[in-house]
Write an enzyme that holds these catalytic residues in place. Structure first.
Site, mmCIF file in Angstrom:
data_model
loop_
_atom_site.group_PDB
_atom_site.id
_atom_site.type_symbol
_atom_site.label_atom_id
_atom_site.label_comp_id
_atom_site.label_asym_id
_atom_site.label_seq_id
_atom_site.Cartn_x
_atom_site.Cartn_y
_atom_site.Cartn_z
ATOM 1 N N GLY A 254 -6.304 9.482 1.272
ATOM 2 C CA GLY A 254 -6.352 10.023 2.634
ATOM 3 C C GLY A 254 -6.992 11.394 2.747
ATOM 4 C CB SER B 33 -10.217 10.609 -2.236
ATOM 5 O OG SER B 33 -9.242 11.053 -1.328
ATOM 6 C CD GLU C 164 -5.403 2.047 -2.819
ATOM 7 O OE1 GLU C 164 -6.548 2.300 -2.484
ATOM 8 O OE2 GLU C 164 -4.531 1.691 -2.033
ATOM 9 C CG HIS D 198 -1.829 1.143 1.326
ATOM 10 N ND1 HIS D 198 -1.473 2.356 1.868
ATOM 11 C CD2 HIS D 198 -3.101 1.278 0.887
ATOM 12 C CE1 HIS D 198 -2.507 3.188 1.770
ATOM 13 N NE2 HIS D 198 -3.511 2.556 1.183
#
Ligand code: PGA
Length: 266
Positions: free
Chosen positions: A177, A217, A171, A99
């Site tokens: 975030g 998001s 991502e 990630h």
């Protein structure tokens, strides 16, 4: 679309305790109970400490459980790490690897991601490789090159027979975030096309069949524009999924776009 199964997942990051996770999973199973699992897989990636109790719940729940990270070795002098053998004692099916926060904060490289991918596959897990450029890489217009490297190194030496246990999450770091800037549907569509091409170059047609999720998001408002893109097979959601009812609503927004009917809705 066309018989594809949509993947809708979340990574709980370092937020929910074990008891909070149990409550969340119970609620999520309840409020998505009318959604046909032949058309969608819901998965939740938990903190290690939440895994044992969630694994007990799993006996009677249709939510697929995942871990947010894993060491590549089965055992050894790796203080503070958790091995695939340890995770295998529980009902964990998915291992999330590299990630953007693991890359940025914990210095994970593409080679480490590769070792973890191979270990996860060797132990029979589904291996979810996260890729995506950071803000500087986007500004410097090297996004395609970054994706190429992350995929080529991250998936090095993967055996053809393991391809159907790989998922990719695109991502971009700048979109993730509370401080993230949401990407547009078109931007995501272009990146997913590119990822699809790279996977086909690497593995042939079977590479193109590897599910590709978008994350960063994603919320109730923008989810539709992502899931409509040709090579987006699912969504990997953070904040907008951490309330079970909200996650269920998000699913109900996107499923009809693939012609899937959701019971309980008109
Ligand atoms: P976010 O997180 O939806 O809160 O931006 C996404 C992620 O980190 O996977």
């Amino acid at each position: 679309m066309n018989g594809r199964k949509m993947l809708l997942g979340t990574n709980l990051k370092m937020y929910k305790t074990a008891s909070q996770t149990e409550k969340y999973l119970t609620e999520l199973a309840q409020c998505t109970a009318d959604i046909n699992r032949d058309q969608v897989t819901f998965f939740v990636n938990l903190s290690y400490l939440a895994i044992p109790s969630a694994s007990q719940l799993k006996m009677k729940s249709p939510i697929v459980l995942g871990a947010q990270n894993m060491c590549w070795e089965d055992q050894g002098e790796f203080t503070g790490e958790i091995s695939p053998v340890m995770l295998k004692e529980f009902n964990v099916e998915v291992i999330e690897i590299a990630h953007s926060e693991r890359r940025k904060i914990f210095g994970e490289t593409d080679s480490i991601a590769n070792q973890k991918m191979l270990a996860a596959l060797r132990h029979g897990f589904k291996a979810l490789l996260c890729v995506g450029e950071n803000h500087d890489q986007k500004e410097n217009k090297v996004v395609d090159a970054i994706l190429q490297i992350q995929l080529q190194v991250g998936l090095k030496n993967v055996k053809p027979e393991d391809l159907d246990r790989i998922w990719i999450a695109y991502e971009p770091g700048w979109a993730i975030g509370v401080n993230g800037e949401p990407a547009t549907g078109d931007y995501v569509g272009d990146r997913h096309d590119r990822i699809n091409r790279i996977l086909i170059e690497m593995f042939g047609e079977r590479g193109g069949a590897i599910p590709k999720l978008y994350g960063g998001s994603v919320n109730l408002k923008n989810a539709k524009e992502f899931i409509e893109q040709t090579h987006v097979d699912g969504l990997f959601v953070g904040r907008a999924a951490w309330d079970a009812e909200h996650f269920s609503q998000l699913a109900r927004e996107v499923l009809p776009l693939w012609g899937m009917k959701v019971k309980g809705d008109n």
